[in-house]
Design an enzyme around this catalytic site. Structure first.
Site, mmCIF file in Angstrom:
data_model
loop_
_atom_site.group_PDB
_atom_site.id
_atom_site.type_symbol
_atom_site.label_atom_id
_atom_site.label_comp_id
_atom_site.label_asym_id
_atom_site.label_seq_id
_atom_site.Cartn_x
_atom_site.Cartn_y
_atom_site.Cartn_z
ATOM 1 N N HIS A 171 0.855 -1.187 0.000
ATOM 2 C CA HIS A 171 0.000 0.000 0.000
ATOM 3 C C HIS A 171 0.893 1.239 0.000
ATOM 4 O O HIS A 171 2.036 1.196 0.475
ATOM 5 C CB HIS A 171 -0.882 0.016 1.240
ATOM 6 C CG HIS A 171 -1.973 -1.004 1.215
ATOM 7 N ND1 HIS A 171 -3.082 -0.905 2.018
ATOM 8 C CD2 HIS A 171 -2.133 -2.137 0.497
ATOM 9 C CE1 HIS A 171 -3.883 -1.930 1.798
ATOM 10 N NE2 HIS A 171 -3.321 -2.698 0.875
ATOM 11 N N GLU A 208 0.966 3.887 1.803
ATOM 12 C CA GLU A 208 1.439 4.305 3.119
ATOM 13 C C GLU A 208 2.588 3.430 3.605
ATOM 14 O O GLU A 208 3.582 3.928 4.145
ATOM 15 C CB GLU A 208 0.310 4.238 4.151
ATOM 16 C CG GLU A 208 -0.880 5.105 3.836
ATOM 17 C CD GLU A 208 -1.995 4.336 3.115
ATOM 18 O OE1 GLU A 208 -1.700 3.601 2.148
ATOM 19 O OE2 GLU A 208 -3.164 4.472 3.516
ATOM 20 N N CYS A 223 -6.370 2.026 5.669
ATOM 21 C CA CYS A 223 -6.962 0.775 6.151
ATOM 22 C C CYS A 223 -6.354 0.448 7.521
ATOM 23 O O CYS A 223 -5.474 1.163 8.016
ATOM 24 C CB CYS A 223 -6.677 -0.346 5.153
ATOM 25 S SG CYS A 223 -4.936 -0.828 5.066
ATOM 26 N N CYS A 233 -2.494 0.007 7.461
ATOM 27 C CA CYS A 233 -1.772 1.267 7.295
ATOM 28 C C CYS A 233 -1.922 2.169 8.514
ATOM 29 O O CYS A 233 -0.973 2.857 8.899
ATOM 30 C CB CYS A 233 -2.225 1.959 6.017
ATOM 31 S SG CYS A 233 -1.749 1.033 4.536
#
EC number: 3.5.4.33
Length: 144
Positions: free
Chosen positions: A48, A50, A78, A81
């Site tokens: 992801h 992040e 999410c 993260c």
């Protein structure tokens, strides 16, 4: 946030879910790293925006603590993260669009308000949210 949106656009062009992130030095307001989702290219669900940005920032400054830095991300993080943001102790989280399905900051899980969370960054939401929302909408329209 504009630079995070540019990163999201790069993800969009690569058929990745269009999420972008940048980490900024709070002292001089300079971007130290920028990233975008890369789960498809890397065939890895952990890639992801992040997570990539936090990993690169920690490597760059040779520290696991990013308390002098802020993260800007185009979509509400999410759970994975959000936990990474807490563990790396980023000072402030700025995000664009809310994520009613997977968001874990204000939409669903509310990770930073949970008893398992030991650190809470300052949180600012809704920044250029419509731009982020439109990019996500276009992406999912294209792939369906």
């Amino acid at each position: 946030m504009e630079q995070a949106l540019k990163q999201a656009g790069i993800a969009f062009d690569k058929n990745e879910v269009p999420v972008g992130a940048v980490i900024v030095d709070r002292l001089n307001q300079k971007i130290i790293v920028s990233s975008h989702n890369n789960t498809e290219e890397k065939n890895n669900a952990l890639y992801h925006a992040e997570i990539i940005a936090i990993n690169e920032a920690c490597n760059l400054i040779s520290s696991k603590n990013l308390n002098d830095y802020d993260i800007y991300v185009t979509l509400e993080p999410c759970a994975m993260c959000a936990a990474a943001i807490a563990h790396s102790r980023l000072k402030r989280l700025f995000y664009g669009a809310s994520d009613s399905k997977h968001g874990a900051v204000e939409s669903n899980l509310r990770y930073f308000n949970s008893s398992v969370c030991f650190y809470r960054p300052e949180i600012y939401s809704g920044i250029l949210a419509e731009d982020s929302r439109l990019l996500m909408k276009e992406f999912f329209k294209r792939i369906r």
